[in-house]
Design a protein around this motif. Structure first.
Motif, PDB file in Angstrom:
ATOM      1  N   LEU A  42       0.900  -1.060   0.055  1.00 15.24           N
ATOM      2  CA  LEU A  42      -0.224  -0.151   0.126  1.00 15.24           C
ATOM      3  C   LEU A  42       0.768   1.256   0.129  1.00 15.24           C
ATOM      4  O   LEU A  42       1.955   1.208   0.474  1.00 15.24           O
ATOM      5  CB  LEU A  42      -1.062  -0.020   1.170  1.00 15.24           C
ATOM      6  N   HIS A  43       0.195   2.377  -0.388  1.00 16.93           N
ATOM      7  CA  HIS A  43       1.074   3.659  -0.561  1.00 16.93           C
ATOM      8  C   HIS A  43       0.418   4.659  -0.045  1.00 16.93           C
ATOM      9  O   HIS A  43      -0.817   4.957  -0.366  1.00 16.93           O
ATOM     10  CB  HIS A  43       1.416   4.206  -2.077  1.00 16.93           C
ATOM     11  N   GLY A  44       0.762   5.276   0.787  1.00 19.56           N
ATOM     12  CA  GLY A  44       0.319   6.388   1.666  1.00 19.56           C
ATOM     13  C   GLY A  44       0.181   7.930   1.027  1.00 19.56           C
ATOM     14  O   GLY A  44      -0.142   8.821   1.629  1.00 19.56           O
ATOM     15  N   GLY A  45       0.708   7.957  -0.223  1.00 20.34           N
ATOM     16  CA  GLY A  45       0.985   9.170  -0.862  1.00 20.34           C
ATOM     17  C   GLY A  45       2.061  10.086  -0.523  1.00 20.34           C
ATOM     18  O   GLY A  45       2.603   9.598   0.310  1.00 20.34           O
ATOM     19  N   ARG A  46       2.217  11.024  -1.332  1.00 17.85           N
ATOM     20  CA  ARG A  46       3.383  11.752  -1.351  1.00 17.85           C
ATOM     21  C   ARG A  46       3.459  12.327   0.119  1.00 17.85           C
ATOM     22  O   ARG A  46       4.648  12.553   0.858  1.00 17.85           O
ATOM     23  CB  ARG A  46       3.465  12.843  -2.325  1.00 17.85           C
ATOM     24  N   PHE A  47       2.421  12.810   0.713  1.00 22.89           N
ATOM     25  CA  PHE A  47       2.441  13.416   2.136  1.00 22.89           C
ATOM     26  C   PHE A  47       1.587  12.776   2.996  1.00 22.89           C
ATOM     27  O   PHE A  47       1.227  13.118   3.966  1.00 22.89           O
ATOM     28  CB  PHE A  47       1.938  14.904   1.832  1.00 22.89           C
ATOM     29  N   GLY A  48       1.474  11.353   2.917  1.00 23.98           N
ATOM     30  CA  GLY A  48       0.814  10.543   3.629  1.00 23.98           C
ATOM     31  C   GLY A  48      -0.845  10.916   3.774  1.00 23.98           C
ATOM     32  O   GLY A  48      -1.433  10.419   4.764  1.00 23.98           O
ATOM     33  N   GLU A  49      -1.245  11.408   2.555  1.00 26.86           N
ATOM     34  CA  GLU A  49      -2.768  12.055   2.637  1.00 26.86           C
ATOM     35  C   GLU A  49      -3.551  10.758   2.507  1.00 26.86           C
ATOM     36  O   GLU A  49      -4.654  10.816   2.767  1.00 26.86           O
ATOM     37  CB  GLU A  49      -2.976  13.149   1.674  1.00 26.86           C
ATOM     38  N   VAL A  50      -3.223   9.599   1.936  1.00 19.36           N
ATOM     39  CA  VAL A  50      -3.938   8.569   1.480  1.00 19.36           C
ATOM     40  C   VAL A  50      -4.348   7.370   2.855  1.00 19.36           C
ATOM     41  O   VAL A  50      -3.120   6.749   2.995  1.00 19.36           O
ATOM     42  CB  VAL A  50      -3.484   7.513   0.451  1.00 19.36           C
ATOM     43  N   VAL A  65       1.163   0.073  -4.503  1.00 17.40           N
ATOM     44  CA  VAL A  65       2.828  -0.190  -5.040  1.00 17.40           C
ATOM     45  C   VAL A  65       2.472  -1.115  -5.962  1.00 17.40           C
ATOM     46  O   VAL A  65       1.960  -2.540  -5.223  1.00 17.40           O
ATOM     47  CB  VAL A  65       3.724  -0.396  -3.930  1.00 17.40           C
ATOM     48  N   VAL A  66       2.973  -1.447  -7.058  1.00 17.25           N
ATOM     49  CA  VAL A  66       3.023  -2.325  -7.825  1.00 17.25           C
ATOM     50  C   VAL A  66       4.397  -2.780  -8.388  1.00 17.25           C
ATOM     51  O   VAL A  66       5.237  -2.265  -8.436  1.00 17.25           O
ATOM     52  CB  VAL A  66       2.038  -2.105  -9.238  1.00 17.25           C
ATOM     53  N   GLY A  67       4.433  -4.177  -8.880  1.00 19.47           N
ATOM     54  CA  GLY A  67       5.612  -4.414  -9.380  1.00 19.47           C
ATOM     55  C   GLY A  67       5.681  -4.269 -10.888  1.00 19.47           C
ATOM     56  O   GLY A  67       4.757  -4.550 -11.565  1.00 19.47           O
ATOM     57  N   TYR A  68       7.003  -4.428 -11.371  1.00 17.56           N
ATOM     58  CA  TYR A  68       7.008  -4.327 -12.653  1.00 17.56           C
ATOM     59  C   TYR A  68       7.221  -5.559 -13.468  1.00 17.56           C
ATOM     60  O   TYR A  68       7.901  -6.618 -12.934  1.00 17.56           O
ATOM     61  CB  TYR A  68       8.339  -3.669 -13.016  1.00 17.56           C
ATOM     62  N   PRO A  69       6.769  -5.727 -14.487  1.00 21.59           N
ATOM     63  CA  PRO A  69       5.710  -5.018 -15.236  1.00 21.59           C
ATOM     64  C   PRO A  69       4.380  -4.980 -14.840  1.00 21.59           C
ATOM     65  O   PRO A  69       3.998  -6.020 -14.149  1.00 21.59           O
ATOM     66  CB  PRO A  69       5.801  -5.564 -16.940  1.00 21.59           C
ATOM     67  N   VAL A  80      -4.812   5.037  -7.025  1.00 17.67           N
ATOM     68  CA  VAL A  80      -3.629   5.544  -7.122  1.00 17.67           C
ATOM     69  C   VAL A  80      -2.324   4.743  -7.237  1.00 17.67           C
ATOM     70  O   VAL A  80      -2.247   4.070  -6.154  1.00 17.67           O
ATOM     71  CB  VAL A  80      -3.518   6.568  -5.997  1.00 17.67           C
ATOM     72  N   ILE A  81      -1.543   4.604  -8.406  1.00 17.88           N
ATOM     73  CA  ILE A  81      -0.620   3.901  -7.962  1.00 17.88           C
ATOM     74  C   ILE A  81       0.535   4.827  -7.967  1.00 17.88           C
ATOM     75  O   ILE A  81       0.927   5.727  -8.741  1.00 17.88           O
ATOM     76  CB  ILE A  81      -0.014   3.166  -9.802  1.00 17.88           C
ATOM     77  N   GLY A  82       1.126   4.693  -6.493  1.00 20.20           N
ATOM     78  CA  GLY A  82       2.074   5.497  -5.935  1.00 20.20           C
ATOM     79  C   GLY A  82       3.395   5.245  -6.389  1.00 20.20           C
ATOM     80  O   GLY A  82       4.342   6.215  -5.988  1.00 20.20           O
ATOM     81  N   ASP A  83       3.743   3.865  -6.665  1.00 17.35           N
ATOM     82  CA  ASP A  83       5.188   3.609  -6.951  1.00 17.35           C
ATOM     83  C   ASP A  83       5.058   2.127  -7.669  1.00 17.35           C
ATOM     84  O   ASP A  83       4.263   1.628  -7.601  1.00 17.35           O
ATOM     85  CB  ASP A  83       5.778   3.339  -5.540  1.00 17.35           C
ATOM     86  N   ASP A 106       4.937  11.721  -9.700  1.00 14.53           N
ATOM     87  CA  ASP A 106       5.332  10.198  -9.495  1.00 14.53           C
ATOM     88  C   ASP A 106       4.061   9.638  -9.351  1.00 14.53           C
ATOM     89  O   ASP A 106       4.006   8.403  -9.854  1.00 14.53           O
ATOM     90  CB  ASP A 106       6.124  10.058  -8.301  1.00 14.53           C
ATOM     91  N   LEU A 107       3.099  10.128  -9.058  1.00 12.25           N
ATOM     92  CA  LEU A 107       1.777   9.596  -8.633  1.00 12.25           C
ATOM     93  C   LEU A 107       0.758   9.397  -9.951  1.00 12.25           C
ATOM     94  O   LEU A 107       0.850  10.515 -10.734  1.00 12.25           O
ATOM     95  CB  LEU A 107       0.996  10.355  -7.453  1.00 12.25           C
ATOM     96  N   ALA A 108       0.205   8.285 -10.173  1.00  9.53           N
ATOM     97  CA  ALA A 108      -0.707   8.268 -11.269  1.00  9.53           C
ATOM     98  C   ALA A 108      -2.111   7.572 -10.595  1.00  9.53           C
ATOM     99  O   ALA A 108      -2.063   6.813 -10.328  1.00  9.53           O
ATOM    100  CB  ALA A 108      -0.049   7.270 -12.339  1.00  9.53           C
ATOM    101  N   GLU A 109      -3.096   8.485 -10.966  1.00 10.82           N
ATOM    102  CA  GLU A 109      -4.351   7.838 -10.475  1.00 10.82           C
ATOM    103  C   GLU A 109      -5.007   7.251 -11.938  1.00 10.82           C
ATOM    104  O   GLU A 109      -5.076   7.777 -13.089  1.00 10.82           O
ATOM    105  CB  GLU A 109      -5.250   9.126 -10.261  1.00 10.82           C
ATOM    106  N   VAL A 110      -5.519   6.220 -11.531  1.00 10.12           N
ATOM    107  CA  VAL A 110      -6.213   5.349 -12.785  1.00 10.12           C
ATOM    108  C   VAL A 110      -7.647   5.859 -12.584  1.00 10.12           C
ATOM    109  O   VAL A 110      -8.393   5.168 -11.540  1.00 10.12           O
ATOM    110  CB  VAL A 110      -5.782   3.855 -12.595  1.00 10.12           C
ATOM    111  N   THR A 111      -8.204   6.077 -13.581  1.00  9.57           N
ATOM    112  CA  THR A 111      -9.792   6.268 -13.503  1.00  9.57           C
ATOM    113  C   THR A 111     -10.551   5.661 -14.750  1.00  9.57           C
ATOM    114  O   THR A 111      -9.768   5.192 -15.720  1.00  9.57           O
ATOM    115  CB  THR A 111     -10.147   7.868 -13.496  1.00  9.57           C
TER     116      THR A 111
END
Length: 116
Positions: A23-31, A55-59, A83-86, A110-115
């Motif tokens: 899990l990713h808390g966001g750049r400032f921990g807002e999630v 946080v996802v693994g490549y690919p 939100v894919i944070g990393d 760095d953050l990407a939101e998938v809608t």
């Protein structure tokens, strides 16, 4: 929607997904969802929306990750934002509480939101 039980359940369900490394808390921990005596990092439950940072693994395929996360959340009755944070290379250590991969800090954008 009661924030604490839902946030904890969602976090556990999302962590169990093969597409998700953590899990990713966001750049400032807002999630995060704050409910005394703890906080659930990576899941923000509000009356009108749910946001899940991962946080996802490549690919990876962003659409498949978002679909899997939304499936793990279940019928929330509100929009679910993913939100894919990393991104982590296979075998690279990561830490959910610092925002994902143990590497240099993220830069703006760095953050990407998938809608959908």
């Amino acid at each position: 929607m009661s924030p604490d039980p839902d946030a904890a359940r969602i976090a556990a369900a999302v962590r169990a997904l093969p597409e998700v490394v953590g899990l990713h808390g966001g750049r400032f921990g807002e999630v995060a969802t704050f409910t005394p005596p703890h906080r659930t990092v990576g899941v923000r439950v509000r009356e009108d929306e749910v946001t899940v940072g991962v946080v996802v693994g490549y690919p990876f395929a962003a659409g498949q990750v978002a679909e899997a996360v939304r499936g793990a959340v279940g019928a929330a009755g509100v929009p679910v934002h993913v939100v894919i944070g990393d991104l982590v290379e296979p075998g690279l250590p990561h830490d959910e509480h610092t925002g994902g991969a143990l590497r240099e800090p993220p830069v703006a954008g760095d953050l990407a939101e998938v809608t959908s």
